[in-house]
Design an enzyme around this catalytic site. Structure first.
Site, PDB file in Angstrom:
ATOM      1  N   GLY A  88      62.715  -9.026  -5.015  1.00 49.13           N
ATOM      2  CA  GLY A  88      61.477  -9.593  -4.528  1.00 49.13           C
ATOM      3  C   GLY A  88      61.431 -11.035  -4.095  1.00 49.13           C
ATOM      4  O   GLY A  88      60.375 -11.508  -3.702  1.00 49.13           O
ATOM      5  N   GLU A 115      67.621  -7.446  -8.262  1.00 47.96           N
ATOM      6  CA  GLU A 115      67.773  -6.433  -7.212  1.00 47.96           C
ATOM      7  C   GLU A 115      67.257  -6.921  -5.870  1.00 47.96           C
ATOM      8  O   GLU A 115      66.301  -6.375  -5.325  1.00 47.96           O
ATOM      9  CB  GLU A 115      66.993  -5.172  -7.599  1.00 47.96           C
ATOM     10  CG  GLU A 115      67.392  -4.565  -8.914  1.00 47.96           C
ATOM     11  CD  GLU A 115      66.527  -3.356  -9.262  1.00 47.96           C
ATOM     12  OE1 GLU A 115      65.296  -3.407  -9.111  1.00 47.96           O
ATOM     13  OE2 GLU A 115      67.096  -2.355  -9.677  1.00 47.96           O
ATOM     14  N   PRO A 116      67.868  -7.953  -5.323  1.00 50.57           N
ATOM     15  CA  PRO A 116      67.395  -8.445  -4.032  1.00 50.57           C
ATOM     16  C   PRO A 116      67.696  -7.458  -2.911  1.00 50.57           C
ATOM     17  O   PRO A 116      68.792  -6.875  -2.860  1.00 50.57           O
ATOM     18  CB  PRO A 116      68.197  -9.732  -3.825  1.00 50.57           C
ATOM     19  CG  PRO A 116      69.451  -9.521  -4.617  1.00 50.57           C
ATOM     20  CD  PRO A 116      69.043  -8.702  -5.815  1.00 50.57           C
ATOM     21  N   GLY A 117      66.736  -7.230  -2.059  1.00 45.76           N
ATOM     22  CA  GLY A 117      66.960  -6.423  -0.867  1.00 45.76           C
ATOM     23  C   GLY A 117      66.737  -7.326   0.347  1.00 45.76           C
ATOM     24  O   GLY A 117      67.674  -7.791   0.991  1.00 45.76           O
ATOM     25  N   ARG A 129      56.648  -2.379  10.865  1.00 46.66           N
ATOM     26  CA  ARG A 129      55.991  -3.210   9.852  1.00 46.66           C
ATOM     27  C   ARG A 129      54.722  -3.905  10.333  1.00 46.66           C
ATOM     28  O   ARG A 129      53.838  -4.171   9.540  1.00 46.66           O
ATOM     29  CB  ARG A 129      56.970  -4.209   9.241  1.00 46.66           C
ATOM     30  CG  ARG A 129      58.067  -3.494   8.426  1.00 46.66           C
ATOM     31  CD  ARG A 129      58.949  -4.447   7.630  1.00 46.66           C
ATOM     32  NE  ARG A 129      58.234  -5.049   6.535  1.00 46.66           N
ATOM     33  CZ  ARG A 129      57.900  -6.321   6.466  1.00 46.66           C
ATOM     34  NH1 ARG A 129      58.220  -7.149   7.456  1.00 46.66           N
ATOM     35  NH2 ARG A 129      57.246  -6.785   5.435  1.00 46.66           N
ATOM     36  N   TYR A 146      51.355  -2.935   8.200  1.00 45.52           N
ATOM     37  CA  TYR A 146      50.576  -3.917   7.443  1.00 45.52           C
ATOM     38  C   TYR A 146      50.575  -5.317   8.066  1.00 45.52           C
ATOM     39  O   TYR A 146      50.574  -6.324   7.365  1.00 45.52           O
ATOM     40  CB  TYR A 146      50.984  -3.957   5.949  1.00 45.52           C
ATOM     41  CG  TYR A 146      52.465  -3.748   5.643  1.00 45.52           C
ATOM     42  CD1 TYR A 146      53.428  -4.691   6.010  1.00 45.52           C
ATOM     43  CD2 TYR A 146      52.900  -2.609   4.953  1.00 45.52           C
ATOM     44  CE1 TYR A 146      54.761  -4.505   5.707  1.00 45.52           C
ATOM     45  CE2 TYR A 146      54.248  -2.409   4.650  1.00 45.52           C
ATOM     46  CZ  TYR A 146      55.169  -3.369   5.032  1.00 45.52           C
ATOM     47  OH  TYR A 146      56.499  -3.173   4.729  1.00 45.52           O
ATOM     48  N   CYS A 172      53.171   5.867  22.068  1.00 46.79           N
ATOM     49  CA  CYS A 172      51.823   6.291  22.437  1.00 46.79           C
ATOM     50  C   CYS A 172      50.861   6.086  21.274  1.00 46.79           C
ATOM     51  O   CYS A 172      50.336   7.041  20.707  1.00 46.79           O
ATOM     52  CB  CYS A 172      51.851   7.751  22.855  1.00 46.79           C
ATOM     53  SG  CYS A 172      53.066   8.039  24.130  1.00 46.79           S
ATOM     54  N   GLU A 173      50.675   4.837  20.902  1.00 48.60           N
ATOM     55  CA  GLU A 173      49.804   4.448  19.792  1.00 48.60           C
ATOM     56  C   GLU A 173      49.283   3.062  20.129  1.00 48.60           C
ATOM     57  O   GLU A 173      50.092   2.164  20.373  1.00 48.60           O
ATOM     58  CB  GLU A 173      50.619   4.281  18.494  1.00 48.60           C
ATOM     59  CG  GLU A 173      51.083   5.531  17.829  1.00 48.60           C
ATOM     60  CD  GLU A 173      50.013   6.219  17.007  1.00 48.60           C
ATOM     61  OE1 GLU A 173      49.096   5.525  16.505  1.00 48.60           O
ATOM     62  OE2 GLU A 173      50.088   7.445  16.899  1.00 48.60           O
ATOM     63  N   TYR A 228      64.122  -3.641   6.088  1.00 48.90           N
ATOM     64  CA  TYR A 228      62.977  -2.748   6.303  1.00 48.90           C
ATOM     65  C   TYR A 228      62.642  -2.521   7.784  1.00 48.90           C
ATOM     66  O   TYR A 228      61.488  -2.317   8.139  1.00 48.90           O
ATOM     67  CB  TYR A 228      61.741  -3.261   5.544  1.00 48.90           C
ATOM     68  CG  TYR A 228      61.995  -3.445   4.071  1.00 48.90           C
ATOM     69  CD1 TYR A 228      62.172  -2.342   3.246  1.00 48.90           C
ATOM     70  CD2 TYR A 228      62.105  -4.714   3.510  1.00 48.90           C
ATOM     71  CE1 TYR A 228      62.444  -2.505   1.896  1.00 48.90           C
ATOM     72  CE2 TYR A 228      62.378  -4.886   2.154  1.00 48.90           C
ATOM     73  CZ  TYR A 228      62.541  -3.767   1.360  1.00 48.90           C
ATOM     74  OH  TYR A 228      62.803  -3.930   0.029  1.00 48.90           O
TER      75      TYR A 228
HETATM   76  C1  LIG Z   1      61.771  -2.801  -3.169  1.00 45.85           C
HETATM   77  C2  LIG Z   1      62.498  -2.964  -4.417  1.00 45.85           C
HETATM   78  C3  LIG Z   1      63.471  -3.946  -4.532  1.00 45.85           C
HETATM   79  C4  LIG Z   1      63.811  -4.904  -3.431  1.00 45.85           C
HETATM   80  O1  LIG Z   1      62.739  -5.736  -3.098  1.00 45.85           O
HETATM   81  P1  LIG Z   1      62.945  -6.909  -2.029  1.00 45.85           P
HETATM   82  O2  LIG Z   1      61.604  -7.470  -1.832  1.00 45.85           O
HETATM   83  O3  LIG Z   1      63.494  -6.279  -0.796  1.00 45.85           O
HETATM   84  O4  LIG Z   1      63.925  -7.867  -2.635  1.00 45.85           O
HETATM   85  C5  LIG Z   1      64.167  -4.031  -5.726  1.00 45.85           C
HETATM   86  N1  LIG Z   1      63.921  -3.192  -6.741  1.00 45.85           N
HETATM   87  C6  LIG Z   1      62.980  -2.228  -6.660  1.00 45.85           C
HETATM   88  C7  LIG Z   1      62.766  -1.333  -7.813  1.00 45.85           C
HETATM   89  C8  LIG Z   1      62.249  -2.088  -5.508  1.00 45.85           C
HETATM   90  O5  LIG Z   1      61.310  -1.125  -5.426  1.00 45.85           O
END
Ligand SMILES: *Cc1c(COP(=O)(O)O)cnc(C)c1O
Length: 431
Positions: free
Chosen positions: A248, A290-292, A330, A334, A361-362, A390
């Protein structure tokens, strides 16, 4: 510039990782997902090094594959010493196909089917992040049948609202993920888990939300988790060895977004955690993050070709591009903010106020509204920044548009990592 891997060359073109965006679009076509691998690696290192420096031995980051998932990414993650979150057999399959070690996979999801659980166990997925009671019982049962002791983390909700968008805010009590601490349900969840024969319960997981710019919400979560862990130690004699604090940390979509100091935040979090443990005489657990988004978002740029400009007199002007909500839903979902640049004439005056629309077509198929660009014309090249997370994973074949190719950039060279879909791909499953 939003990021230091972006530049402008002598032709006035945008460069990404030192490579001319116009050349990329000519060579690989548009729309095109561009991913700066050097940037991905640097982002991985930031987390790996900070966790190694400030947190107990064994602490490391897991990349959340829902942000970006394709085979060619996994060798990079493996080399950089990352673990990886997976949420489906499809993500497990992709990670393993990319040569990622199964032991370093963490299997998430609030509704893992029996097939999912068996698939993960048969492929040696190292860790399950168990979401609820039903799953707990089934993971224990299948582990018993297979004669293994499955390592698990229990997902609990600390009830933190990190003040982000509702749709990406999952740490509150009232949500479909995990088991809430406040209602007493998490205590029963932990009690059930530690009594199960075929589970090795390592600790807890919590994910409080996304686009978080400071350490503070994570510190608040740590307070709640430690108090809960301490209570569980007293009641059950169970000690948490691993604390997974989720993902996050935020990224900059626009100039107005703050720059996140990830090492600084991890240091602050570590001090907070260690103080909290010391106060309770609790052994400091290993920490997983858990960085994404913050691993891949700023490494990604999407390139589009302009199809035309349409001015609705008295209202507004639209620039239409040859992609849209199919490759980046995205804004439609939102109203996510993005920075849009004229990739082939970066030095031109930007005094044309316009809305960038996709080709679906939206009427909601917009990339960004009321931005400033140079007066646009057909065949211009447009870059949308910070699209590494994402976008690819949320893409669709709506209107039977083919998914764009994805190229990875490393050391000033580009290579195709995912080819563009073809019409044959579109009908591949149609009988
Ligand atoms: C979405 C999510 C992440 C990654 O969040 P980011 O905002 O992309 O860093 C990590 N762990 C869990 C459980 C998630 O649902």
């Amino acid at each position: 510039m939003l990021y230091d891997n972006l530049g402008i060359n002598e032709k006035g073109h945008l460069t990404i990782g030192g490579i001319d965006a116009v050349t990329l679009a000519e060579e690989f076509g548009a729309p095109l997902y561009v991913l700066d691998e050097d940037r991905v690696r640097a982002n991985c290192r930031t987390y790996v090094q900070a966790l190694a420096e400030y947190m107990p031995a064994g602490s490391y980051p897991l990349f959340a594959g829902k942000a970006l998932c394709f085979k060619g990414l996994y060798p990079v993650l493996k080399e950089e010493g990352m673990g990886a979150d997976v949420v489906s057999p499809g993500e497990i399959y992709t990670a393993l196909a990319g040569g990622f070690p199964a032991e370093r996979l963490y299997f998430h999801g609030n509704n893992k089917t029996d097939e999912d659980i068996l698939y993960a166990m048969d492929n040696g997925v190292g860790h399950f992040i168990v979401d609820n009671h039903h799953e707990l019982e089934r993971v224990n049962r299948y582990a018993g049948e297979k004669g293994i002791k499955q390592k698990v983390l229990l997902r609990v909700t600390p009830g933190i609202d990190p003040h982000t968008l509702q749709a990406i805010n999952t740490g509150r009590i009232d949500c479909q993920f995990g088991v809430p601490i406040e209602t007493g349900q998490a205590a029963r969840f932990v009690q059930a888990a530690v009594g199960m024969e075929n589970l090795d319960v390592l600790g807890f997981h919590s994910h409080i939300g996304s686009q978080i710019f400071e350490a503070e919400p994570f510190c608040d979560a740590v307070d709640i988790l430690l108090a809960f862990a301490d209570e569980m130690r007293q009641v059950l004699g169970f000690t948490v060895r691993v604390l997974n604090l989720g993902g996050g940390f935020g990224v900059r979509y626009q100039e107005t977004d703050p720059v996140v100091d990830i090492p600084g935040n991890i240091k602050a979090l570590s001090e907070h955690l260690k103080a909290g443990c010391a106060a309770r005489n609790y052994p400091v657990p290993q920490v997983l993050l858990e960085p994404g988004r913050s691993i891949v978002a700023d490494a990604g740029v999407t390139l589009y070709r302009v199809g035309g400009v349409k001015t609705i007199e008295g209202y507004r002007s639209y620039i239409t591009v040859n992609g849209g909500m199919t490759d980046n839903p995205r804004y439609a979902l939102y109203q996510a903010p993005y920075t849009v640049l004229p990739a082939d004439r970066m030095n031109d005056q930007r005094n044309f106020v316009c809305t960038v629309a996709g080709r679906c077509c939206e009427s909601g198929d917009l990339i960004q509204e009321n931005i400033r660009m140079p007066e646009a014309k057909r065949d211009d090249l447009i870059a949308v920044l910070t699209t590494g997370a994402y976008n690819f994973t949320m893409s669709s074949n709506y209107n039977r548009l083919c998914r764009p190719a994805l190229v990875m950039l490393r050391g000033g060279k580009a290579r195709l990592a995912v080819r563009r879909q073809t019409f044959e791909d579109l009908v591949a499953c149609d009988l």
